[in-house]
Design a protein around this motif. Structure first.
Motif, PDB file in Angstrom:
ATOM      1  N   GLY A   5       0.811  -1.211   0.000  1.00 31.33           N
ATOM      2  CA  GLY A   5       0.000   0.000   0.000  1.00 31.33           C
ATOM      3  C   GLY A   5       0.847   1.265   0.000  1.00 31.33           C
ATOM      4  O   GLY A   5       0.531   2.232  -0.697  1.00 31.33           O
ATOM      5  N   ASP A   6       1.940   1.278   0.789  1.00 28.68           N
ATOM      6  CA  ASP A   6       2.833   2.438   0.811  1.00 28.68           C
ATOM      7  C   ASP A   6       3.420   2.691  -0.577  1.00 28.68           C
ATOM      8  O   ASP A   6       3.465   3.820  -1.056  1.00 28.68           O
ATOM      9  N   VAL A   7       3.874   1.603  -1.217  1.00 26.84           N
ATOM     10  CA  VAL A   7       4.481   1.739  -2.545  1.00 26.84           C
ATOM     11  C   VAL A   7       3.456   2.282  -3.536  1.00 26.84           C
ATOM     12  O   VAL A   7       3.738   3.215  -4.285  1.00 26.84           O
ATOM     13  N   LEU A   8       2.259   1.710  -3.530  1.00 28.23           N
ATOM     14  CA  LEU A   8       1.228   2.166  -4.465  1.00 28.23           C
ATOM     15  C   LEU A   8       0.861   3.625  -4.221  1.00 28.23           C
ATOM     16  O   LEU A   8       0.701   4.397  -5.164  1.00 28.23           O
ATOM     17  N   LEU A   9       0.719   4.004  -2.962  1.00 21.92           N
ATOM     18  CA  LEU A   9       0.393   5.389  -2.628  1.00 21.92           C
ATOM     19  C   LEU A   9       1.483   6.332  -3.113  1.00 21.92           C
ATOM     20  O   LEU A   9       1.199   7.358  -3.735  1.00 21.92           O
ATOM     21  N   LEU A  10       2.736   5.986  -2.854  1.00 24.65           N
ATOM     22  CA  LEU A  10       3.828   6.861  -3.265  1.00 24.65           C
ATOM     23  C   LEU A  10       3.917   6.981  -4.779  1.00 24.65           C
ATOM     24  O   LEU A  10       4.112   8.074  -5.310  1.00 24.65           O
ATOM     25  N   LEU A  11       3.771   5.863  -5.464  1.00 19.53           N
ATOM     26  CA  LEU A  11       3.835   5.911  -6.924  1.00 19.53           C
ATOM     27  C   LEU A  11       2.735   6.801  -7.505  1.00 19.53           C
ATOM     28  O   LEU A  11       2.946   7.494  -8.497  1.00 19.53           O
ATOM     29  N   GLU A  12       1.584   6.782  -6.877  1.00 20.40           N
ATOM     30  CA  GLU A  12       0.435   7.538  -7.385  1.00 20.40           C
ATOM     31  C   GLU A  12       0.493   9.023  -7.018  1.00 20.40           C
ATOM     32  O   GLU A  12       0.019   9.865  -7.766  1.00 20.40           O
ATOM     33  N   THR A  13       1.084   9.359  -5.865  1.00 21.69           N
ATOM     34  CA  THR A  13       0.939  10.723  -5.353  1.00 21.69           C
ATOM     35  C   THR A  13       2.227  11.525  -5.252  1.00 21.69           C
ATOM     36  O   THR A  13       2.160  12.741  -5.074  1.00 21.69           O
ATOM     37  N   ILE A  14       3.377  10.915  -5.354  1.00 24.88           N
ATOM     38  CA  ILE A  14       4.620  11.636  -5.070  1.00 24.88           C
ATOM     39  C   ILE A  14       4.854  12.811  -6.013  1.00 24.88           C
ATOM     40  O   ILE A  14       5.441  13.811  -5.632  1.00 24.88           O
ATOM     41  N   GLY A  15       4.379  12.738  -7.243  1.00 22.21           N
ATOM     42  CA  GLY A  15       4.556  13.851  -8.177  1.00 22.21           C
ATOM     43  C   GLY A  15       3.619  15.010  -7.949  1.00 22.21           C
ATOM     44  O   GLY A  15       3.842  16.106  -8.458  1.00 22.21           O
ATOM     45  N   ASP A  16       2.565  14.804  -7.169  1.00 19.32           N
ATOM     46  CA  ASP A  16       1.604  15.864  -6.894  1.00 19.32           C
ATOM     47  C   ASP A  16       2.163  16.742  -5.765  1.00 19.32           C
ATOM     48  O   ASP A  16       2.393  16.255  -4.663  1.00 19.32           O
ATOM     49  N   PRO A  17       2.374  18.038  -6.022  1.00 18.45           N
ATOM     50  CA  PRO A  17       3.012  18.883  -5.009  1.00 18.45           C
ATOM     51  C   PRO A  17       2.197  19.043  -3.723  1.00 18.45           C
ATOM     52  O   PRO A  17       2.766  19.343  -2.682  1.00 18.45           O
ATOM     53  N   VAL A  18       0.894  18.842  -3.773  1.00 21.27           N
ATOM     54  CA  VAL A  18       0.074  18.971  -2.564  1.00 21.27           C
ATOM     55  C   VAL A  18      -0.070  17.624  -1.868  1.00 21.27           C
ATOM     56  O   VAL A  18       0.283  17.470  -0.701  1.00 21.27           O
ATOM     57  N   THR A  19      -0.568  16.630  -2.574  1.00 21.95           N
ATOM     58  CA  THR A  19      -0.807  15.319  -1.965  1.00 21.95           C
ATOM     59  C   THR A  19       0.495  14.656  -1.562  1.00 21.95           C
ATOM     60  O   THR A  19       0.564  14.000  -0.530  1.00 21.95           O
ATOM     61  N   GLY A  20       1.546  14.831  -2.358  1.00 20.84           N
ATOM     62  CA  GLY A  20       2.819  14.178  -2.070  1.00 20.84           C
ATOM     63  C   GLY A  20       3.732  14.945  -1.136  1.00 20.84           C
ATOM     64  O   GLY A  20       4.798  14.454  -0.766  1.00 20.84           O
ATOM     65  N   ALA A  21       3.337  16.128  -0.710  1.00 18.60           N
ATOM     66  CA  ALA A  21       4.196  16.988   0.103  1.00 18.60           C
ATOM     67  C   ALA A  21       4.677  16.361   1.415  1.00 18.60           C
ATOM     68  O   ALA A  21       5.836  16.549   1.778  1.00 18.60           O
ATOM     69  N   PRO A  22       3.854  15.629   2.157  1.00 18.42           N
ATOM     70  CA  PRO A  22       4.350  15.089   3.424  1.00 18.42           C
ATOM     71  C   PRO A  22       5.556  14.154   3.260  1.00 18.42           C
ATOM     72  O   PRO A  22       6.561  14.307   3.967  1.00 18.42           O
ATOM     73  N   ILE A  23       5.486  13.234   2.333  1.00 17.94           N
ATOM     74  CA  ILE A  23       6.602  12.309   2.124  1.00 17.94           C
ATOM     75  C   ILE A  23       7.781  13.041   1.495  1.00 17.94           C
ATOM     76  O   ILE A  23       8.936  12.825   1.884  1.00 17.94           O
ATOM     77  N   SER A  24       7.511  13.919   0.544  1.00 18.34           N
ATOM     78  CA  SER A  24       8.597  14.694  -0.064  1.00 18.34           C
ATOM     79  C   SER A  24       9.343  15.497   0.994  1.00 18.34           C
ATOM     80  O   SER A  24      10.571  15.594   0.953  1.00 18.34           O
ATOM     81  N   GLY A  25       8.611  16.054   1.934  1.00 19.47           N
ATOM     82  CA  GLY A  25       9.248  16.824   3.004  1.00 19.47           C
ATOM     83  C   GLY A  25      10.174  15.971   3.847  1.00 19.47           C
ATOM     84  O   GLY A  25      11.298  16.379   4.170  1.00 19.47           O
ATOM     85  N   VAL A  26       9.729  14.782   4.202  1.00 17.29           N
ATOM     86  CA  VAL A  26      10.573  13.868   4.984  1.00 17.29           C
ATOM     87  C   VAL A  26      11.812  13.506   4.180  1.00 17.29           C
ATOM     88  O   VAL A  26      12.941  13.531   4.693  1.00 17.29           O
ATOM     89  N   MET A  27      11.617  13.156   2.922  1.00 19.57           N
ATOM     90  CA  MET A  27      12.747  12.774   2.079  1.00 19.57           C
ATOM     91  C   MET A  27      13.741  13.933   1.957  1.00 19.57           C
ATOM     92  O   MET A  27      14.951  13.716   2.053  1.00 19.57           O
ATOM     93  N   ASN A  28      13.254  15.134   1.770  1.00 12.99           N
ATOM     94  CA  ASN A  28      14.142  16.292   1.639  1.00 12.99           C
ATOM     95  C   ASN A  28      14.927  16.574   2.914  1.00 12.99           C
ATOM     96  O   ASN A  28      16.058  17.059   2.852  1.00 12.99           O
ATOM     97  N   ARG A  29      14.332  16.270   4.079  1.00  8.53           N
ATOM     98  CA  ARG A  29      15.036  16.488   5.340  1.00  8.53           C
ATOM     99  C   ARG A  29      16.074  15.406   5.626  1.00  8.53           C
ATOM    100  O   ARG A  29      17.105  15.677   6.225  1.00  8.53           O
ATOM    101  N   TRP A  30      15.789  14.168   5.235  1.00  5.87           N
ATOM    102  CA  TRP A  30      16.627  13.049   5.668  1.00  5.87           C
ATOM    103  C   TRP A  30      17.574  12.499   4.608  1.00  5.87           C
ATOM    104  O   TRP A  30      18.587  11.876   4.955  1.00  5.87           O
ATOM    105  N   VAL A  31      17.283  12.673   3.341  1.00  3.49           N
ATOM    106  CA  VAL A  31      18.106  12.069   2.290  1.00  3.49           C
ATOM    107  C   VAL A  31      18.867  13.175   1.562  1.00  3.49           C
ATOM    108  O   VAL A  31      18.247  14.033   0.925  1.00  3.49           O
ATOM    109  N   PRO A  32      20.206  13.135   1.653  1.00  2.00           N
ATOM    110  CA  PRO A  32      20.969  14.151   0.923  1.00  2.00           C
ATOM    111  C   PRO A  32      20.721  14.023  -0.581  1.00  2.00           C
ATOM    112  O   PRO A  32      20.552  12.908  -1.096  1.00  2.00           O
ATOM    113  N   PRO A  33      20.693  15.139  -1.288  1.00  2.00           N
ATOM    114  CA  PRO A  33      20.479  15.061  -2.730  1.00  2.00           C
ATOM    115  C   PRO A  33      21.648  14.349  -3.416  1.00  2.00           C
ATOM    116  O   PRO A  33      22.791  14.444  -2.968  1.00  2.00           O
ATOM    117  N   ILE A  34      21.347  13.638  -4.480  1.00  2.00           N
ATOM    118  CA  ILE A  34      22.398  12.990  -5.255  1.00  2.00           C
ATOM    119  C   ILE A  34      23.162  14.089  -5.985  1.00  2.00           C
ATOM    120  O   ILE A  34      22.545  14.966  -6.608  1.00  2.00           O
TER     121      ILE A  34
END
Length: 181
Positions: free
Chosen positions: A98-127
């Motif tokens: 379910g997590d994978v499906l949700l992320l695949l569907e919503t991560i590109g949406d700047p509003v719906t995907g913002a919570p996970i994107s925010g966590v990723m931006n705080r914890w994962v250094p950019p490549i």
């Protein structure tokens, strides 16, 4: 203590996504899964997008809490290596279909995907943008990609990695970050 209705709804949405995919999330399916009325759902989540964002917020909060506990401090108080090590140790332990499906569907949406994107931006250094990379940069990029791959493996392949093997692999991946060469 009883979970809040909002939490019960989010957990119901997660079950619907795991079973039927994101497309299966409707007020009708979530009402049936949660045992609440559609009006009760609308009271807490006015739109379908609000439902999906609620799940993202729930998942993001759990990831953030876990990484903060593992690292011993919030992301803004840690080095990039410490943040990535916490991410590496958290991510492979938390994957669900379910997590994978949700992320695949919503991560590109700047509003719906913002919570996970925010966590990723705080914890994962950019490549880094272009090669060549230092040895440390390369090990960090490889560790991130390996942790992400382990996270996706069970959901994509459909086979379970035994807990002791997952823990062993996770620690081997985390060791890449700490290597001093």
């Amino acid at each position: 203590m009883r979970p809040s209705k909002r939490t019960a709804i989010v957990e119901a949405v997660q079950r619907v996504i795991a079973r039927d995919g994101v497309a299966g999330v409707t007020y009708e399916t979530v009402a049936e899964e949660s045992g609440l009325t559609k009006a009760g759902l609308v009271y807490h989540f006015a739109t379908r997008e609000d439902l999906l964002r609620g799940v993202q917020e729930h998942v993001a909060a759990i990831w953030e809490e876990t990484m903060t506990a593992l690292a011993g401090a919030p992301a803004d108080q840690l080095t990039p290596q410490e943040r990535l090590a916490a991410y590496v140790r958290t991510t492979p332990q938390s994957a669900t279909r379910g997590d994978v499906l949700l992320l695949l569907e919503t991560i590109g949406d700047p509003v719906t995907g913002a919570p996970i994107s925010g966590v990723m931006n705080r914890w994962v250094p950019p490549i880094p943008g272009s090669p060549p990379l230092t040895d440390q940069q390369l090990r960090m990029v490889l560790a991130q990609l390996a942790a992400d791959g382990l996270w996706l493996h069970e959901a994509l392949i459909g086979t379970t990695v035994p807990a002791d093997m997952r823990q062993y692999l996770t620690e081997q991946i985390a060791a890449l970050i700490a290597q001093d060469r």
